[in-house]
Scaffold this motif. Sequence first.
Motif, PDB file in Angstrom:
ATOM      1  N   TYR A 127      55.746   7.938  38.344  1.00 19.11           N
ATOM      2  CA  TYR A 127      55.531   8.824  37.214  1.00 19.11           C
ATOM      3  C   TYR A 127      54.152   8.981  36.976  1.00 19.11           C
ATOM      4  O   TYR A 127      53.449   9.971  36.539  1.00 19.11           O
ATOM      5  N   ASP A 128      53.333   7.830  37.128  1.00 19.09           N
ATOM      6  CA  ASP A 128      51.950   7.814  37.059  1.00 19.09           C
ATOM      7  C   ASP A 128      50.899   8.448  38.254  1.00 19.09           C
ATOM      8  O   ASP A 128      50.189   9.136  38.034  1.00 19.09           O
ATOM      9  N   PRO A 181      52.500  13.114  38.683  1.00 19.16           N
ATOM     10  CA  PRO A 181      52.633  13.822  37.281  1.00 19.16           C
ATOM     11  C   PRO A 181      53.281  15.087  37.498  1.00 19.16           C
ATOM     12  O   PRO A 181      54.184  15.721  36.787  1.00 19.16           O
TER      13      PRO A 181
END
Length: 453
Positions: free
Chosen positions: A165-166, A169
């Motif tokens: 997720y980080d 993106p």
Amino acid sequence: MKTTKKIMLPENEMPTQWYNIVADMKNKPLPMLNPATKQPLKPEEMEALFAKGAVEQEFSQERYIDIPEEVQTLYKIYRPTPLVRASGLEKALDTPAKIYFKNESVSPVGSHKLNSAIPQAYYNKIQGIKHITTETGAGQWGSALSIACQHFGLDLQVFMVKVSYDQKPYRKSVMNTYGAQVFASPSDQTEIGRRLRRKFPNTSGTLGMAISEAVEVAIKNPDTRYSLGSVLNHVILHQTIIGLEAEKQLEMTGDYPDVVIGCFGGGSNFSGIAFPFLRHNLTEGKTTRFVAAEPASCPKLTRGEFNYDFGDTEGFTPLIPMYTLGHDFEPADIHAGGLRYHGAGSIVSQLIKDNLIEAVDIKQLDSFAAGVLFAKVEGIIPAPESTHAISAAIQEALKAKEEGKEKVILFNLSGHGLIDMASYDKYLSGQLGNYEVPQELIDKNIAKLEKLV
Ligand SMILES: *Cc1c(COP(=O)(O)O)cnc(C)c1O
């Protein structure tokens, strides 16, 4: 003779059935077990979690299974995919080997995952299910299921491993664009997620944790089902369209593979390209080799143990007979997020145990070096996962050169890396390393498993 570059199959020759290798296996995979009773899992017990159509396929021993018309129609948005002669790579390696790759990166979401997302969404739709939950590692599965759910009017909640997720993106943006809701996992949306966050405040998440969250939501809501992007038999069945097409395309060239290679997360793209060819080893005495390429940082096939284990961290799933590093194994934050999984599917695990397929482990820096070379000579920037298959194919091509042998190598390009450029940036600026897993860590996690085989 001129070299062929791209071998296209006409749309009307796209296979209309998937291939189920279980029908041809002498030693069938062991059954999944109900963790409470340790008895073989019954199909009814899976139906609270998965669509009926998927469950039926999970237990099927039929050799060929029809691809529903509506699924075929959606497949045709991007299928048949091209088979490509990697002539640029052959030249760069100065190898006598012929290298072919099946280009699954041409799907609208950039990977093979759509091959299973479409039928899974379809089987939920015809059963009247309204909501689906799932997990995603690198975001490829979540993206695929998002558009598949959109096609069939289902809504989707995705639990995405926090590190991806980080790191990635844009994957979240892709899923949002297709209409899905996305949460970084562990999240505050589920009891399990909240507990994991209290217990491991700095965790970067794992696929096992994200699966636990998605399963929790599905179990608690009767109109909701869960959907998994790899590991299970029905997922692998759907992916055999890759190898079935490749077989027809290779026939057009007159070549037959001596070795077939796929990268390995839970086993779906590897099995998808390998099983239709392995069928001919099992039934006609062909001697093709099959190589699963896994990351050295998550080496379940090369260093794991064959035992029953859970598919997730919390122990919500059935017990699956698999090569595993233990469901508590937390792999390093490597950039091939789709390969950070502790276990493997039961069919592949049985085939490894019976020495019908092989596995190699690939170091992160070798995988990126292979990916960059491939990008330069073939023009496609591969997904960090797929670079493991490319690295293994390069090893085979260099071996052929050493031995002065012409051989035919086929590998699966499971996806492109255009949404993974942050990983390439890190590699190119020297910020990536190799991760060797200490044996004690593997031993410690495996020791926690009850010995059931
Ligand atoms: C998910 C993924 C993988 C790994 O999953 P398998 O089920 O082992 O195929 C490999 N490559 C890409 C591009 C992926 O998205």
